[in-house]
Scaffold this motif. Structure first.
Motif, PDB file in Angstrom:
ATOM      1  N   GLN A 140       0.776  -1.317  -0.139  1.00  0.00           N
ATOM      2  CA  GLN A 140      -0.108  -0.043   0.019  1.00  0.00           C
ATOM      3  C   GLN A 140       0.712   1.183   0.045  1.00  0.00           C
ATOM      4  O   GLN A 140       0.376   2.208  -0.565  1.00  0.00           O
ATOM      5  CB  GLN A 140      -0.921   0.067   1.117  1.00  0.00           C
ATOM      6  CG  GLN A 140      -1.949  -1.336   1.273  1.00  0.00           C
ATOM      7  CD  GLN A 140      -2.460  -1.358  -0.412  1.00  0.00           C
ATOM      8  OE1 GLN A 140      -3.293  -0.466  -0.547  1.00  0.00           O
ATOM      9  NE2 GLN A 140      -2.394  -2.625  -0.503  1.00  0.00           N
ATOM     10  N   PHE A 141       2.085   1.126   0.710  1.00  0.00           N
ATOM     11  CA  PHE A 141       2.755   2.326   0.654  1.00  0.00           C
ATOM     12  C   PHE A 141       3.586   2.691  -0.615  1.00  0.00           C
ATOM     13  O   PHE A 141       3.574   3.840  -1.226  1.00  0.00           O
ATOM     14  CB  PHE A 141       3.986   2.008   1.676  1.00  0.00           C
ATOM     15  CG  PHE A 141       3.659   2.542   3.227  1.00  0.00           C
ATOM     16  CD1 PHE A 141       3.782   3.817   3.716  1.00  0.00           C
ATOM     17  CD2 PHE A 141       2.898   1.523   4.072  1.00  0.00           C
ATOM     18  CE1 PHE A 141       3.423   4.044   4.874  1.00  0.00           C
ATOM     19  CE2 PHE A 141       2.675   1.814   5.053  1.00  0.00           C
ATOM     20  CZ  PHE A 141       2.938   3.131   5.676  1.00  0.00           C
ATOM     21  N   PHE A 142       3.556   1.491  -1.466  1.00  0.00           N
ATOM     22  CA  PHE A 142       4.306   1.767  -2.765  1.00  0.00           C
ATOM     23  C   PHE A 142       3.267   2.274  -3.800  1.00  0.00           C
ATOM     24  O   PHE A 142       3.432   2.875  -4.396  1.00  0.00           O
ATOM     25  CB  PHE A 142       4.886   0.331  -3.311  1.00  0.00           C
ATOM     26  CG  PHE A 142       6.363   0.159  -2.966  1.00  0.00           C
ATOM     27  CD1 PHE A 142       7.368   0.480  -3.852  1.00  0.00           C
ATOM     28  CD2 PHE A 142       6.617  -0.352  -1.773  1.00  0.00           C
ATOM     29  CE1 PHE A 142       8.490   0.403  -3.522  1.00  0.00           C
ATOM     30  CE2 PHE A 142       7.866  -0.655  -1.321  1.00  0.00           C
ATOM     31  CZ  PHE A 142       8.990  -0.124  -2.145  1.00  0.00           C
ATOM     32  N   LYS A 143       2.175   1.648  -3.637  1.00  0.00           N
ATOM     33  CA  LYS A 143       0.847   2.040  -4.523  1.00  0.00           C
ATOM     34  C   LYS A 143       0.574   3.525  -4.245  1.00  0.00           C
ATOM     35  O   LYS A 143       0.088   4.080  -5.233  1.00  0.00           O
ATOM     36  CB  LYS A 143      -0.368   1.128  -4.080  1.00  0.00           C
ATOM     37  CG  LYS A 143      -0.222  -0.148  -4.628  1.00  0.00           C
ATOM     38  CD  LYS A 143      -0.315  -0.209  -6.413  1.00  0.00           C
ATOM     39  CE  LYS A 143      -0.465  -1.605  -6.600  1.00  0.00           C
ATOM     40  NZ  LYS A 143      -0.311  -1.781  -8.196  1.00  0.00           N
ATOM     41  N   ALA A 144       0.753   4.072  -3.234  1.00  0.00           N
ATOM     42  CA  ALA A 144       0.633   5.459  -2.849  1.00  0.00           C
ATOM     43  C   ALA A 144       1.636   6.434  -3.066  1.00  0.00           C
ATOM     44  O   ALA A 144       1.646   7.406  -2.845  1.00  0.00           O
ATOM     45  CB  ALA A 144       0.105   5.473  -1.336  1.00  0.00           C
ATOM     46  N   GLN A 145       2.770   5.634  -3.457  1.00  0.00           N
ATOM     47  CA  GLN A 145       3.998   6.372  -3.965  1.00  0.00           C
ATOM     48  C   GLN A 145       4.557   7.098  -2.748  1.00  0.00           C
ATOM     49  O   GLN A 145       5.200   8.411  -2.807  1.00  0.00           O
ATOM     50  CB  GLN A 145       4.083   7.343  -4.907  1.00  0.00           C
ATOM     51  CG  GLN A 145       3.378   6.554  -6.096  1.00  0.00           C
ATOM     52  CD  GLN A 145       3.467   7.359  -7.457  1.00  0.00           C
ATOM     53  OE1 GLN A 145       3.514   8.675  -7.482  1.00  0.00           O
ATOM     54  NE2 GLN A 145       3.413   6.710  -8.573  1.00  0.00           N
ATOM     55  N   LYS A 146       4.452   6.551  -1.511  1.00  0.00           N
ATOM     56  CA  LYS A 146       4.878   7.181  -0.143  1.00  0.00           C
ATOM     57  C   LYS A 146       6.379   6.784   0.033  1.00  0.00           C
ATOM     58  O   LYS A 146       6.940   5.417  -0.526  1.00  0.00           O
ATOM     59  CB  LYS A 146       4.161   6.790   0.974  1.00  0.00           C
ATOM     60  CG  LYS A 146       2.575   7.301   0.821  1.00  0.00           C
ATOM     61  CD  LYS A 146       1.721   7.363   2.010  1.00  0.00           C
ATOM     62  CE  LYS A 146       0.306   7.833   2.071  1.00  0.00           C
ATOM     63  NZ  LYS A 146      -0.325   7.426   3.279  1.00  0.00           N
ATOM     64  N   PRO A 147       7.270   7.541   0.868  1.00  0.00           N
ATOM     65  CA  PRO A 147       8.679   7.057   1.107  1.00  0.00           C
ATOM     66  C   PRO A 147       8.502   5.724   1.869  1.00  0.00           C
ATOM     67  O   PRO A 147       7.844   5.591   2.951  1.00  0.00           O
ATOM     68  CB  PRO A 147       8.998   8.299   1.776  1.00  0.00           C
ATOM     69  CG  PRO A 147       8.418   9.127   1.659  1.00  0.00           C
ATOM     70  CD  PRO A 147       6.793   8.801   1.351  1.00  0.00           C
ATOM     71  N   VAL A 148       9.616   4.883   1.334  1.00  0.00           N
ATOM     72  CA  VAL A 148       9.725   3.500   2.131  1.00  0.00           C
ATOM     73  C   VAL A 148      11.316   3.287   2.188  1.00  0.00           C
ATOM     74  O   VAL A 148      12.289   3.579   1.230  1.00  0.00           O
ATOM     75  CB  VAL A 148       9.401   2.458   1.319  1.00  0.00           C
ATOM     76  CG1 VAL A 148       9.632   0.879   1.847  1.00  0.00           C
ATOM     77  CG2 VAL A 148       7.823   2.456   1.095  1.00  0.00           C
ATOM     78  N   ALA A 149      11.657   2.897   3.399  1.00  0.00           N
ATOM     79  CA  ALA A 149      13.125   2.728   3.603  1.00  0.00           C
ATOM     80  C   ALA A 149      13.232   1.572   4.253  1.00  0.00           C
ATOM     81  O   ALA A 149      12.468   0.757   5.071  1.00  0.00           O
ATOM     82  CB  ALA A 149      13.718   3.862   4.831  1.00  0.00           C
ATOM     83  N   ALA A 150      14.368   0.636   3.792  1.00  0.00           N
ATOM     84  CA  ALA A 150      14.635  -0.701   4.507  1.00  0.00           C
ATOM     85  C   ALA A 150      15.941  -0.929   4.448  1.00  0.00           C
ATOM     86  O   ALA A 150      16.881  -0.407   3.550  1.00  0.00           O
ATOM     87  CB  ALA A 150      13.738  -1.708   3.694  1.00  0.00           C
ATOM     88  N   VAL A 151      16.408  -1.974   5.626  1.00  0.00           N
ATOM     89  CA  VAL A 151      17.926  -2.024   5.509  1.00  0.00           C
ATOM     90  C   VAL A 151      18.138  -3.365   5.774  1.00  0.00           C
ATOM     91  O   VAL A 151      17.284  -4.037   6.486  1.00  0.00           O
ATOM     92  CB  VAL A 151      18.713  -1.236   6.581  1.00  0.00           C
ATOM     93  CG1 VAL A 151      18.043  -1.242   8.008  1.00  0.00           C
ATOM     94  CG2 VAL A 151      20.094  -1.356   6.923  1.00  0.00           C
ATOM     95  N   CYS A 152      19.209  -4.163   5.331  1.00  0.00           N
ATOM     96  CA  CYS A 152      19.539  -5.356   5.599  1.00  0.00           C
ATOM     97  C   CYS A 152      18.429  -6.656   5.244  1.00  0.00           C
ATOM     98  O   CYS A 152      17.791  -6.274   4.072  1.00  0.00           O
ATOM     99  CB  CYS A 152      20.086  -5.421   7.120  1.00  0.00           C
ATOM    100  SG  CYS A 152      20.748  -7.015   7.645  1.00  0.00           S
ATOM    101  N   HIS A 153      18.011  -7.319   6.227  1.00  0.00           N
ATOM    102  CA  HIS A 153      16.938  -8.146   5.868  1.00  0.00           C
ATOM    103  C   HIS A 153      15.635  -7.536   5.585  1.00  0.00           C
ATOM    104  O   HIS A 153      14.873  -8.241   5.172  1.00  0.00           O
ATOM    105  CB  HIS A 153      16.843  -9.166   7.173  1.00  0.00           C
ATOM    106  CG  HIS A 153      18.033 -10.276   7.149  1.00  0.00           C
ATOM    107  ND1 HIS A 153      19.131 -10.020   7.538  1.00  0.00           N
ATOM    108  CD2 HIS A 153      17.837 -11.664   6.947  1.00  0.00           C
ATOM    109  CE1 HIS A 153      19.930 -11.084   7.391  1.00  0.00           C
ATOM    110  NE2 HIS A 153      18.991 -12.034   7.277  1.00  0.00           N
ATOM    111  N   GLY A 154      15.743  -6.237   6.048  1.00  0.00           N
ATOM    112  CA  GLY A 154      14.155  -5.657   5.763  1.00  0.00           C
ATOM    113  C   GLY A 154      13.844  -5.478   4.664  1.00  0.00           C
ATOM    114  O   GLY A 154      12.570  -5.608   4.200  1.00  0.00           O
ATOM    115  N   VAL A 155      14.805  -5.591   3.545  1.00  0.00           N
ATOM    116  CA  VAL A 155      14.882  -5.380   2.166  1.00  0.00           C
ATOM    117  C   VAL A 155      14.117  -6.659   1.530  1.00  0.00           C
ATOM    118  O   VAL A 155      13.361  -6.773   0.681  1.00  0.00           O
ATOM    119  CB  VAL A 155      16.143  -5.309   1.388  1.00  0.00           C
ATOM    120  CG1 VAL A 155      15.995  -4.884  -0.077  1.00  0.00           C
ATOM    121  CG2 VAL A 155      16.745  -3.908   2.067  1.00  0.00           C
TER     122      VAL A 155
END
Length: 254
Positions: A119-134
């Motif tokens: 839903q965050f990607f669909k709404a084009q909102k900022p997303v951050a992930a690190v390490c296994h979070g990706v």
């Protein structure tokens, strides 16, 4: 308000608390979500148990443990949402820390967490992930395309040959598969979700651990509103760049 997704346990204290601290210092409100809506604590080996003589290489730095101690005392941490109760429309961005112990699977294998991320990607909102979070993002499929939400984007994540596998090899005698969350490495699974192998960006050959005083030593990859990093040693730069994205007056995909 920014949402931080945590597993039921065993996430990395640096990858969660350093961005949290940066957002708090910037006056950005944060909400946590866990599988059952209960406070979730970081991997105890990375918080207190340690690695004996390997502590200088593998243990969480004291300054980052101080940030973690502050984070778990915050009201937001003590009153998380359950994944099922998250309404992505109520949030301005999503952050996903990593970790490699077994408890991380409650996040990485959660269909509800994948739905939130989508839903965050669909709404084009900022997303951050690190390490296994990706990994959570690699596993999040867009039903309109059949591909991962990472398809067509440049990213980084935990490196196989210089990070994940060496840590496993030097600890396997007494910790077994502690550093191997899955049979496939993070790098291999994330790369398989991309449109081209070259979209996985490894960064400098020699990884240097950053700090609050030297965030430039870290490494991140930004693709539009998506920010990714490799390991705890990138997290001060990761946190600073994340805050910069959130502060930007116009959040549009580049």
């Amino acid at each position: 308000m920014i949402l931080i997704l945590l597993p039921s346990a065993d996430y990395d204290p640096t990858e969660s608390s350093v961005p949290w601290q940066a957002m708090r210092n910037a006056g950005i409100e944060v909400c946590f979500a866990t599988p059952e809506g209960l406070p979730a604590y970081a991997d105890p080996r990375l918080v207190s148990m340690g690695f004996g003589p390997l502590n200088p290489m593998l243990m969480t730095r004291k300054a980052d443990l101080h940030s973690y101690a502050q984070m778990i005392e915050s009201q937001a941490f003590r009153q998380p949402l359950a994944y099922a109760d998250v309404d992505p429309a109520q949030f301005d961005g999503l952050l996903i820390p990593g970790g490699h112990a077994k408890g991380m699977r409650s996040l990485l294998e959660s269909g509800t967490a994948r739905h939130i991320a989508l839903q965050f990607f669909k709404a084009q909102k900022p997303v951050a992930a690190v390490c296994h979070g990706v990994l959570l993002l690699a596993r999040t499929l867009d039903p309109d395309t059949g591909h991962s939400v990472l398809f067509g984007r440049k990213v980084t994540a935990l490196l196989a040959t210089t990070m994940e596998l060496p840590a496993w090899l030097i600890t396997a005698v007494w910790l077994g598969r502690y550093y191997r969350t899955y049979g496939q490495t993070v790098e291999a699974e994330v790369t398989a979700a991309l449109s081209r192998k070259s979209d996985f960006v490894r960064g400098p050959r020699i990884a240097k651990r950053d700090s609050a005083e030297a965030p430039e030593l870290g490494f991140t990859v930004r693709d539009g509103q998506l920010l990714t990093a490799r390991w705890p040693g990138d997290c001060h730069r990761f946190a600073a760049e994340w805050v910069a994205i959130l502060r930007a007056p116009a959040r549009q995909i580049e």
